[in-house]
Design a protein around this motif. Structure first.
Motif, PDB file in Angstrom:
ATOM      1  N   ALA A 131      -1.928   2.095   4.339  1.00 42.66           N
ATOM      2  CA  ALA A 131      -0.611   1.566   4.709  1.00 42.66           C
ATOM      3  C   ALA A 131      -0.314   1.829   6.176  1.00 42.66           C
ATOM      4  O   ALA A 131       0.221   0.962   6.893  1.00 42.66           O
ATOM      5  N   ALA A 132      -0.677   3.029   6.634  1.00 47.85           N
ATOM      6  CA  ALA A 132      -0.435   3.357   8.039  1.00 47.85           C
ATOM      7  C   ALA A 132      -1.256   2.467   8.961  1.00 47.85           C
ATOM      8  O   ALA A 132      -0.765   1.963   9.984  1.00 47.85           O
ATOM      9  N   ALA A 140       0.854   4.174  -2.712  1.00 44.77           N
ATOM     10  CA  ALA A 140       0.672   5.584  -2.344  1.00 44.77           C
ATOM     11  C   ALA A 140       1.738   6.456  -2.998  1.00 44.77           C
ATOM     12  O   ALA A 140       1.458   7.572  -3.456  1.00 44.77           O
ATOM     13  N   VAL A 141       2.982   5.946  -3.056  1.00 43.02           N
ATOM     14  CA  VAL A 141       4.064   6.702  -3.687  1.00 43.02           C
ATOM     15  C   VAL A 141       3.802   6.878  -5.180  1.00 43.02           C
ATOM     16  O   VAL A 141       3.985   7.961  -5.752  1.00 43.02           O
ATOM     17  N   ALA A 172      -3.922   8.628  -3.606  1.00 40.45           N
ATOM     18  CA  ALA A 172      -2.660   8.549  -2.872  1.00 40.45           C
ATOM     19  C   ALA A 172      -2.895   8.656  -1.372  1.00 40.45           C
ATOM     20  O   ALA A 172      -2.282   7.930  -0.570  1.00 40.45           O
ATOM     21  N   LEU A 173      -3.792   9.558  -0.977  1.00 37.66           N
ATOM     22  CA  LEU A 173      -4.098   9.714   0.444  1.00 37.66           C
ATOM     23  C   LEU A 173      -4.744   8.454   1.007  1.00 37.66           C
ATOM     24  O   LEU A 173      -4.423   8.009   2.126  1.00 37.66           O
ATOM     25  N   CYS A 220       0.832  -1.211   0.000  1.00 35.82           N
ATOM     26  CA  CYS A 220       0.000   0.000   0.000  1.00 35.82           C
ATOM     27  C   CYS A 220       0.866   1.260   0.000  1.00 35.82           C
ATOM     28  O   CYS A 220       0.532   2.263  -0.640  1.00 35.82           O
ATOM     29  N   LEU A 221       1.979   1.189   0.713  1.00 33.73           N
ATOM     30  CA  LEU A 221       2.882   2.338   0.750  1.00 33.73           C
ATOM     31  C   LEU A 221       3.469   2.611  -0.636  1.00 33.73           C
ATOM     32  O   LEU A 221       3.564   3.763  -1.078  1.00 33.73           O
ATOM     33  N   TYR A 279      -4.368   5.325  -0.019  1.00 32.77           N
ATOM     34  CA  TYR A 279      -3.364   4.275   0.160  1.00 32.77           C
ATOM     35  C   TYR A 279      -2.416   4.600   1.312  1.00 32.77           C
ATOM     36  O   TYR A 279      -1.938   3.700   2.011  1.00 32.77           O
ATOM     37  N   SER A 280      -2.136   5.863   1.520  1.00 30.96           N
ATOM     38  CA  SER A 280      -1.271   6.240   2.640  1.00 30.96           C
ATOM     39  C   SER A 280      -1.919   5.885   3.968  1.00 30.96           C
ATOM     40  O   SER A 280      -1.276   5.321   4.870  1.00 30.96           O
ATOM     41  N   GLY A 323       1.033   9.268  -5.657  1.00 32.51           N
ATOM     42  CA  GLY A 323       1.487  10.597  -5.245  1.00 32.51           C
ATOM     43  C   GLY A 323       2.337  11.271  -6.303  1.00 32.51           C
ATOM     44  O   GLY A 323       2.216  12.477  -6.553  1.00 32.51           O
TER      45      GLY A 323
END
Length: 349
Positions: A58-59, A11-12, A51-52, A7-8, A54-55, A15
């Motif tokens: 991931a968190a 997100a990248v 992107a948000l 997921c990180l 997935y961020s 992004g």
């Protein structure tokens, strides 16, 4: 934890795509609020939202390190991760294309802006808004652009000696860059010849020979040159097929008509000059044919109306006279004046 890392990565990827779209959006002129602005802004918000998402995902997965999140199987979470990794390069490519397109659009707008400025810059050289202050004379001028992109109307005012003042007005046939270039050449060549010859007729003959040698037979130039001699108290006038100038002298208005043919018609053409006394308060009015040819239906504004306006108020300031003439022609015409108009008025004070 593996899914959290996936997921990180997603997100990248999203992004980076969002960052490119944001640059593309900011390059577009936001004041226009056109389709390009709306589409770029919408695409950026979509990418940023993804992107948000997935961020946050991931968190959450990294913190909890559990096999499910709110009852959602990790296999289901892995599906969007796979899609992002599979199609991420394509998304980045599309974002890069959008950025490049916005850059090309901005450059195109800059080129078009320069094209729009070009006619005004040429006009400023051919018929400048500011003329030099000349002791002993009051000067008025007006230049009005027609419907064409560029034209060949021009005027000039300069001293040929400490006691001699030259005033010139001219018009090159046709429109476009070629007419403007020819007008530019005529204007500055005549400066040389009027300083070389005391008689404006001689200057016109030399100018005519020079222009004819350049093979510009398809471009005709009408031109009037006036030389004020303060020591002799005279005005000397020569005209190459130009509309008549009007002189206020000895309490009457009189025409100063052409003293030779249009320039470039005949390389061996002869020109003569006329000399008249110059008194305090005398005024000469010069103009290009766009003024007299302002049209209302089948009727022209005409030379008689121009002379009548000067006769009606000969003591009016030179600048006010020029502005009154162009406004009268505009009021008379039933459409926008199609041709450029240049007007120059000089009074001995």
């Amino acid at each position: 934890m593996v899914v959290a890392l996936g997921c990180l990565v997603a997100a990248v990827v999203w992004g980076r795509s969002a960052r490119r779209l944001r640059r593309a959006w900011l390059r577009i002129d936001d004041s226009s609020e056109g389709d390009a602005v709306v589409l770029a802004r919408s695409a950026f918000r979509k990418e940023a939202h993804t992107a948000l998402l997935y961020s946050l995902l991931a968190a959450s997965l990294g913190i909890t390190s559990v096999r499910t999140l709110y009852g959602i199987p990790l296999l289901a979470l892995a599906l969007p991760v796979f899609i992002s990794l599979r199609y991420g390069p394509r998304f980045l490519h599309e974002a890069r294309l959008a950025e490049e397109r916005s850059l090309l659009e901005r450059r195109a707008e800059e080129v078009l802006s320069q094209d729009e400025l070009a006619p005004r810059r040429w006009a400023a050289r051919l018929a400048p808004e500011e003329l030099p202050d000349v002791a002993g004379f009051e000067v008025g001028r007006v230049y009005s652009a027609g419907t064409g992109l560029m034209a060949g109307d021009f005027y000039d005012l300069y001293r040929t000696s400490p006691t001699r003042l030259a005033a010139v007005i001219g018009d090159v046939s046709g429109h476009g860059i070629e007419a403007s270039i020819t007008a530019f050449q005529v204007k500055y060549l005549l400066r040389v010849f009027l300083r070389q010859y005391r008689d404006p007729a001689q200057a016109l003959e030399e100018l005519n020979r020079q222009m004819a040698e350049q093979g510009r037979g398809e471009e005709f130039v009408s031109l009037a040159a006036v030389v004020f001699d303060e020591d002799a108290g005279t005005l000397r006038y020569a005209s190459a097929g130009h509309p008549p100038a009007w002189l206020w002298h000895d309490r009457e208005v009189r025409p100063l008509r052409a003293t030779g043919p249009l320039l470039t018609l005949d390389p061996d053409a002869a020109y003569i000059s006329r000399e008249v006394p110059l008194q305090l308060g005398d005024l000469i009015l010069l103009y290009t044919d766009g003024l007299a040819e302002a049209r209302s239906g089948e009727q022209l504004f005409g030379e008689d109306r121009i002379a009548a306006m000067l006769r009606r108020d000969p003591g009016v300031e030179a600048d006010v006279l020029c502005k009154s003439l162009i406004e009268a022609a505009r009021d008379f015409a039933d459409t926008q004046l199609p041709d450029d108009v240049a007007i120059l008025a000089i009074r001995r004070i």
